[in-house]
Write a protein that holds these residues in place. Structure first.
Motif, short mmCIF file in Angstrom:
data_model
loop_
_atom_site.label_atom_id
_atom_site.label_comp_id
_atom_site.label_asym_id
_atom_site.label_seq_id
_atom_site.Cartn_x
_atom_site.Cartn_y
_atom_site.Cartn_z
N ALA A 129 0.94 -1.18 -0.03
CA ALA A 129 0.06 0.00 0.03
C ALA A 129 0.78 1.20 -0.07
N ALA A 130 1.90 1.25 0.76
CA ALA A 130 2.94 2.51 0.94
C ALA A 130 3.63 2.61 -0.61
N SER A 131 3.94 1.46 -1.32
CA SER A 131 4.36 1.46 -2.67
C SER A 131 3.49 2.32 -3.62
N ARG A 132 2.03 1.72 -3.46
CA ARG A 132 1.29 2.25 -4.44
C ARG A 132 0.83 3.65 -4.42
N GLU A 133 0.82 4.10 -3.01
CA GLU A 133 0.52 5.61 -2.74
C GLU A 133 1.20 5.84 -1.68
N PRO A 134 2.37 6.36 -1.62
CA PRO A 134 3.24 6.67 -0.44
C PRO A 134 2.59 7.96 0.39
N THR A 135 2.56 7.61 1.77
CA THR A 135 2.08 8.69 2.57
C THR A 135 2.75 8.46 3.87
N ALA A 136 2.75 9.49 4.66
CA ALA A 136 3.52 9.57 5.92
C ALA A 136 2.78 8.67 6.82
N LYS A 137 1.34 8.54 6.73
CA LYS A 137 0.88 7.84 7.74
C LYS A 137 0.90 6.18 7.39
N ARG A 138 1.33 5.85 5.99
CA ARG A 138 1.43 4.55 5.69
C ARG A 138 2.90 4.08 6.18
N ARG A 139 3.71 4.93 6.08
CA ARG A 139 5.01 4.72 6.49
C ARG A 139 5.34 4.64 8.01
N ARG A 140 4.45 5.40 8.54
CA ARG A 140 4.54 5.42 10.11
C ARG A 140 3.98 3.91 10.30
N ARG A 141 2.74 3.66 9.85
CA ARG A 141 2.18 2.25 9.87
C ARG A 141 3.33 1.12 9.64
N LEU A 142 4.33 1.19 8.85
CA LEU A 142 5.23 0.29 8.60
C LEU A 142 6.14 0.09 9.79
#
Length: 370
Positions: A64-77
């Motif tokens: 998901a972070a690769s499809r649409e990178p966002t700070a929220k998705r990166r924090r989730r990782l």
């Protein structure tokens, strides 16, 4: 086409986040997957958590972070990786080499693609897998420590990880071992595993095909040895002819089996988008792999349920999904394997597989396949 699959992947991600992902023991900066919906108390409290399912949660979050990178998705990782280490109690590793390989792959992708620093965890897992190589016992690496069962679900993802971390000669040795020991000469499919003394377990699982496709594709990219691409050509054809109907992967299950078809499509997407070469065989393998991913995703989407504005995917993508209830018999751990709930759609693994499928369809469509 890619926009459609991006929207569906978004919906699948939202469903998993809404139904399953929670703080671990109310700790700040954590996120882990509750292993069922609706859950019973021991599941809500993460007394049951299933190490390798959480590895695939991290892998899907990377998608998901690769499809649409966002700070929220990166924090989730970062939260998921941290929670995995905390909940595992003993750090990054456990006694199952297949479990560790899945986590190593997810950690490596999170670090390489999104800069989420997991070098310590990756290194520990990499060394465990490298040191488990046991040719004197007939392997391969075993399924778990102090075991005499050597199987594709351990050797396949381990080969992919070691290829990506630069230990190519060992990754290639694992791929060659699986081809020599586990390929059925009659069907061309990969059998589950073998015990000391060359006693074969002839069960055929979709994810065994997936991990071998992943390993052989990685080696074809990095080494260029013709045998790796040739094995991909043959195995893609065998999967299409024997595990699919009209390019849709058939069959499925719950418990650990809920992840099997998702792992296959993730690796078919890898074949479609990264297998090198411009021969007719290369192009055919890429095209067939892409067709399986997209047809399976379309079937799964058409057969989903919509529950509280979120998709609920079926355990078998070619048939209608079923709604689990609070009284459904729950999944149970037995003999090193998580058995299915009576209604398999209840199991987190099944919904992760649906999310994985939507992300794979997006990757394939974004590469230009129709």
């Amino acid at each position: 086409m890619a926009e459609k699959w991006a929207q569906r992947a978004d919906a699948a991600e939202g469903a998993v986040l809404a139904r399953h992902v929670r703080r671990l023991w109310a700790l700040p900066g954590t996120a882990l997957g509750v292993v069922a919906w609706p859950p019973v108390r021991r599941e809500r409290l993460f007394l049951k958590w299933h190490y390798w399912w959480q590895a695939h949660l991290l892998d899907c979050a990377v998608d998901a972070a690769s499809r649409e990178p966002t700070a929220k998705r990166r924090r989730r990782l970062t939260k998921i990786a941290r929670s995995h280490r905390i909940r595992n109690l003993t750090g990054w590793t456990n006694n199952y080499y297949d479990d560790m390989a899945w986590l190593g792959l997810a950690l490596e992708r999170a670090q390489r693609l999104h800069g989420v620093g997991n070098r310590t965890g990756i290194s520990k897992i990499e060394n465990e897998l490298f040191d488990a190589w046991s040719p004197e016992a007939g392997g391969g690496i075993p399924w778990r420590k102090r075991d005499d069962f050597f199987n594709a679900p351990a050797n396949g993802p381990a080969s992919v990880l070691l290829a990506r971390t630069g230990r190519l000669w060992r990754a290639q040795a694992m791929a060659d071992w699986m081809d020599a020991k586990l390929k059925d000469p009659e069907t061309g499919l990969i059998l589950d595993g073998i015990r000391t003394g060359d006693v074969l377990d002839r069960a055929v699982y979709s994810y065994c095909q997936g991990v071998v496709l992943g390993a052989e594709t990685e080696l074809a990219v990095r080494l260029g040895a013709p045998r790796h691409a040739a094995r991909v050509h043959a195995l893609v054809a065998a999967v299409e002819s024997q595990l699919c109907r009209d390019f849709v992967i058939v069959g499925g299950g719950g418990g650990d089996g809920g992840l099997f078809d998702g792992i296959l499509v993730r690796n078919l997407a890898l074949v479609a988008t990264t297998l090198p070469g411009d021969s007719d065989e290369d192009e055919a393998a890429r095209s067939i792999a892409a067709s399986i991913v997209l047809a399976s995703a379309e079937a799964a989407w058409e057969n989903r349920l919509e529950v509280e504005d979120h998709p609920l995917f079926g355990a078998a993508w070619e048939t209608q999904a079923h709604l689990p209830g609070p009284g459904s018999t729950v999944a149970a751990f037995s003999g090193g394997t998580v058995r299915s709930s009576v209604v398999p759609e209840r199991d987190f693994a099944v919904q992760l597989s649906g999310w994985m499928l939507m992300e794979a369809a997006y990757v394939v469509a974004d590469a230009g396949f129709r």
